[in-house]
Design an enzyme around this catalytic site. Structure first.
Site, PDB file in Angstrom:
ATOM      1  N   PRO A   4       0.818  -1.223   0.000  1.00  0.00           N
ATOM      2  CA  PRO A   4       0.000   0.000   0.000  1.00  0.00           C
ATOM      3  C   PRO A   4       0.848   1.267   0.000  1.00  0.00           C
ATOM      4  O   PRO A   4       0.348   2.352  -0.242  1.00  0.00           O
ATOM      5  CB  PRO A   4      -0.826  -0.114   1.285  1.00  0.00           C
ATOM      6  N   GLU A  47       3.010  -7.146   8.776  1.00  0.00           N
ATOM      7  CA  GLU A  47       3.156  -5.681   8.834  1.00  0.00           C
ATOM      8  C   GLU A  47       4.091  -5.146   7.763  1.00  0.00           C
ATOM      9  O   GLU A  47       4.406  -3.965   7.742  1.00  0.00           O
ATOM     10  CB  GLU A  47       3.671  -5.257  10.217  1.00  0.00           C
ATOM     11  N   ARG A  59      -3.887  -8.274 -20.561  1.00  0.00           N
ATOM     12  CA  ARG A  59      -4.784  -7.747 -21.603  1.00  0.00           C
ATOM     13  C   ARG A  59      -4.006  -7.060 -22.717  1.00  0.00           C
ATOM     14  O   ARG A  59      -4.471  -6.954 -23.835  1.00  0.00           O
ATOM     15  CB  ARG A  59      -5.765  -6.733 -21.015  1.00  0.00           C
ATOM     16  N   ASP A 100      -9.549   0.619 -24.217  1.00  0.00           N
ATOM     17  CA  ASP A 100      -9.958   0.546 -22.814  1.00  0.00           C
ATOM     18  C   ASP A 100     -10.015   1.942 -22.217  1.00  0.00           C
ATOM     19  O   ASP A 100      -9.162   2.779 -22.523  1.00  0.00           O
ATOM     20  CB  ASP A 100      -8.930  -0.249 -21.993  1.00  0.00           C
TER      21      ASP A 100
HETATM   22  N1  ADE Z   1      -0.782  -5.162   0.122  1.00  0.00           N
HETATM   23  C1  ADE Z   1      -1.651  -4.757   1.054  1.00  0.00           C
HETATM   24  N2  ADE Z   1      -2.435  -3.773   0.619  1.00  0.00           N
HETATM   25  C2  ADE Z   1      -2.043  -3.519  -0.676  1.00  0.00           C
HETATM   26  C3  ADE Z   1      -2.468  -2.608  -1.658  1.00  0.00           C
HETATM   27  N3  ADE Z   1      -3.444  -1.735  -1.435  1.00  0.00           N
HETATM   28  N4  ADE Z   1      -1.846  -2.635  -2.851  1.00  0.00           N
HETATM   29  C4  ADE Z   1      -0.836  -3.502  -3.086  1.00  0.00           C
HETATM   30  N5  ADE Z   1      -0.400  -4.388  -2.179  1.00  0.00           N
HETATM   31  C5  ADE Z   1      -0.997  -4.405  -0.986  1.00  0.00           C
END
Ligand code: ADE
Length: 246
Positions: A89, A116, A154, A169
């Site tokens: 993330p 984590e 794709r 797309d």
């Molecule tokens: N691992 C945990 N959350 C994630 C996300 N939003 N994008 C990519 N990998 C992740």
């Protein structure tokens, strides 16, 4: 194109790999997906892959040695090393222009995290391209890796029946418009009718109607797509594409 997925949960992938477009692409040899269990590179009696964070705090951190050694061993497989992507993330947000960029690679090594996160030295040593699929936290990178594979294949030549369809797309270079509404049979269902123009056979009128649909839907839902030239969208046109509607 070759993907290597490094994960603690390789069993999460086969259901997805065995379906639909990806299965066909694998069967036809257009795409290869190799799964690698990071735990196989863990040492000691307990094959430990994670540990408590120095400095304290909740959760567990993925250890540096098994992850780095797994990536290095996987890179030695195959004709040439691949571009390493870490799904997290904290990464840059995946967009269609990034998907286009990745589809030009011959090989991608996808590193899926859990817990984590990774020991920082994984990132310092491997210098991966850190990618997020959105501003929310998943339980791990596996689903994100599948999303990335799904979007990238794709664009691999011959994976889609009609090569031009992925070029049209939404979000792709040259198309910043959302999709127009599509209909198929029956012509009427529960009192809802297919718009007359689509049955008219007048191709000019159909094209105009679809452009208007795309434009008003985009204006209503994603006005930002008209405004911001940011996020790699500079080269996009001011007209919705003709024909396809993906
Ligand atoms: N691992 C945990 N959350 C994630 C996300 N939003 N994008 C990519 N990998 C992740």
């Amino acid at each position: 194109m070759r993907f290597d997925c490094l994960t603690l949960f390789p069993d999460m992938f086969p259901g997805y790999l065995g379906q639909s477009l990806l299965k066909k692409a694998l069967d036809r040899g257009l795409v290869e997906v190799h799964l690698h269990d990071i735990r196989q590179w863990a040492k000691g009696r307990h094959l430990q892959v994670d540990d408590r964070p120095f400095g304290g705090g909740p959760g567990m951190v993925l250890k540096v040695e098994p992850v780095v050694e797994c990536v290095e061993a996987v890179q030695r497989q195959g004709p040439a090393p691949g571009r390493v992507i870490l799904l997290t993330p904290q990464g840059r947000r995946l967009t269609q222009p990034i998907v286009e960029e990745l589809s030009a690679e011959r090989r991608l090594v996808l590193l899926c995290g859990r817990y984590e996160g990774f020991d920082q030295r994984v990132i310092d040593i491997l210098r991966p391209d850190e990618i997020s699929i959105g501003d929310y936290v998943l339980n791990g990178g596996e689903v994100a890796a599948m999303v990335l594979i799904d979007a990238v294949i794709r664009l691999v030549p011959d994976v889609l029946g009609d090569r031009s369809s992925s070029q049209e797309d939404s979000f792709s270079t040259g198309n910043r418009w959302l999709e127009f509404a599509q209909y198929t049979r029956p012509r009427e269902y529960r009192g809802l009718c297919v718009p007359e123009v689509l049955l008219s056979g007048d191709h000019e009128a159909i094209l105009r109607w679809r452009r208007e649909q795309s434009y008003s839907k985009t204006r209503q839902r994603r006005a930002d797509l008209f405004e911001s030239p940011a996020a790699g969208r500079e080269r996009q046109s001011d007209q919705p594409s003709e024909g396809s509607n993906r």
